[in-house]
Enzyme design. Sequence first.
Site, short mmCIF file in Angstrom:
data_model
loop_
_atom_site.label_atom_id
_atom_site.label_comp_id
_atom_site.label_asym_id
_atom_site.label_seq_id
_atom_site.Cartn_x
_atom_site.Cartn_y
_atom_site.Cartn_z
N CYS A 116 -10.26 -4.93 0.43
CA CYS A 116 -11.36 -3.96 0.44
C CYS A 116 -12.24 -4.14 -0.80
CB CYS A 116 -10.82 -2.54 0.52
SG CYS A 116 -10.21 -1.91 -1.05
N CYS A 164 -10.65 -3.23 -4.24
CA CYS A 164 -9.72 -4.26 -4.73
C CYS A 164 -10.46 -5.49 -5.23
CB CYS A 164 -8.72 -4.63 -3.64
SG CYS A 164 -7.54 -3.30 -3.32
N CYS A 189 -4.06 0.58 -2.58
CA CYS A 189 -3.93 -0.64 -1.77
C CYS A 189 -2.87 -1.57 -2.35
CB CYS A 189 -5.24 -1.39 -1.75
SG CYS A 189 -6.55 -0.61 -0.80
N GLU A 204 -3.05 -4.75 -2.98
CA GLU A 204 -3.57 -5.68 -4.00
C GLU A 204 -3.59 -4.99 -5.37
OE1 GLU A 204 -4.80 -4.87 -1.07
OE2 GLU A 204 -6.17 -6.38 -0.30
N ASN A 251 0.84 -1.19 0.00
CA ASN A 251 0.00 0.00 0.00
C ASN A 251 0.88 1.24 0.00
OD1 ASN A 251 0.64 -0.83 2.69
ND2 ASN A 251 -0.97 0.46 3.53
N ILE A 252 0.38 2.27 -0.69
CA ILE A 252 1.10 3.53 -0.85
C ILE A 252 0.13 4.65 -0.50
CG2 ILE A 252 2.40 4.98 -2.46
CD1 ILE A 252 2.80 2.34 -4.16
N GLU A 253 0.34 5.26 0.66
CA GLU A 253 -0.60 6.27 1.14
C GLU A 253 -0.22 7.66 0.63
OE1 GLU A 253 -0.90 5.71 5.40
OE2 GLU A 253 -2.10 3.88 5.08
N1 THU Z 1 -5.30 -1.36 2.49
C1 THU Z 1 -4.75 -2.20 1.56
O1 THU Z 1 -3.60 -2.04 1.13
N2 THU Z 1 -5.52 -3.23 1.11
C2 THU Z 1 -6.81 -3.47 1.50
O2 THU Z 1 -7.47 -4.34 0.95
C3 THU Z 1 -7.37 -2.70 2.61
C4 THU Z 1 -6.64 -1.48 3.00
C5 THU Z 1 -4.47 -0.23 2.99
C6 THU Z 1 -4.96 1.13 2.57
C7 THU Z 1 -4.39 2.02 3.66
O3 THU Z 1 -3.07 2.40 3.30
C8 THU Z 1 -4.30 1.11 4.87
O4 THU Z 1 -4.47 -0.21 4.40
C9 THU Z 1 -5.36 1.40 5.93
O5 THU Z 1 -6.61 1.44 5.38
#
Ligand code: THU
Length: 131
Positions: free
Chosen positions: A90, A93, A53, A55, A42-44
């Site tokens: 999520c 995804c 996300c 995935e 994941n890259i915020e």
């Molecule tokens: N996140 C994912 O990478 N995959 C998911 O299926 C659910 C959420 C990440 C997004 C965010 O950076 C962190 O988890 C918290 O929501």
Amino acid sequence: MTELELINAAKEAAENAYAPYSHFTVGAALLCKDGKVYTGCNIENASYSPTNCAERTAFFKAVSEGERDFSAIAVVGGKNCNFTDYCSPCGVCRQVMAEFCSESFRVILGKEGKDFRVITLRNLLPDSFSI
Ligand code: THU
């Protein structure tokens, strides 16, 4: 490639997560039918909504390299790489998976240790939207 090998690749990918806001680090490892594995984290973003996300990072890396046929994805997630619980993909995804994968696509949820769960896309996203 065994389930645990794919989970280990996802755990390694989570080390690269950029998650300074949630500190929730996620890793994914996408297995193609030709045997190749594409990983993602994941890259915020400070503006939150551009966050990607793990995935989807893995899927977009693979698709952008010409891959179209996928058999499974392993996912791990937890605070600061502590994978105490399963981390289920999520909704966004799941919809991306439905774009490229059949209903028998396997989603492997990993955590600390050797336990894992396997769920099909059919069960994760029943009656999915398509055109
Ligand atoms: N996140 C994912 O990478 N995959 C998911 O299926 C659910 C959420 C990440 C997004 C965010 O950076 C962190 O988890 C918290 O929501």
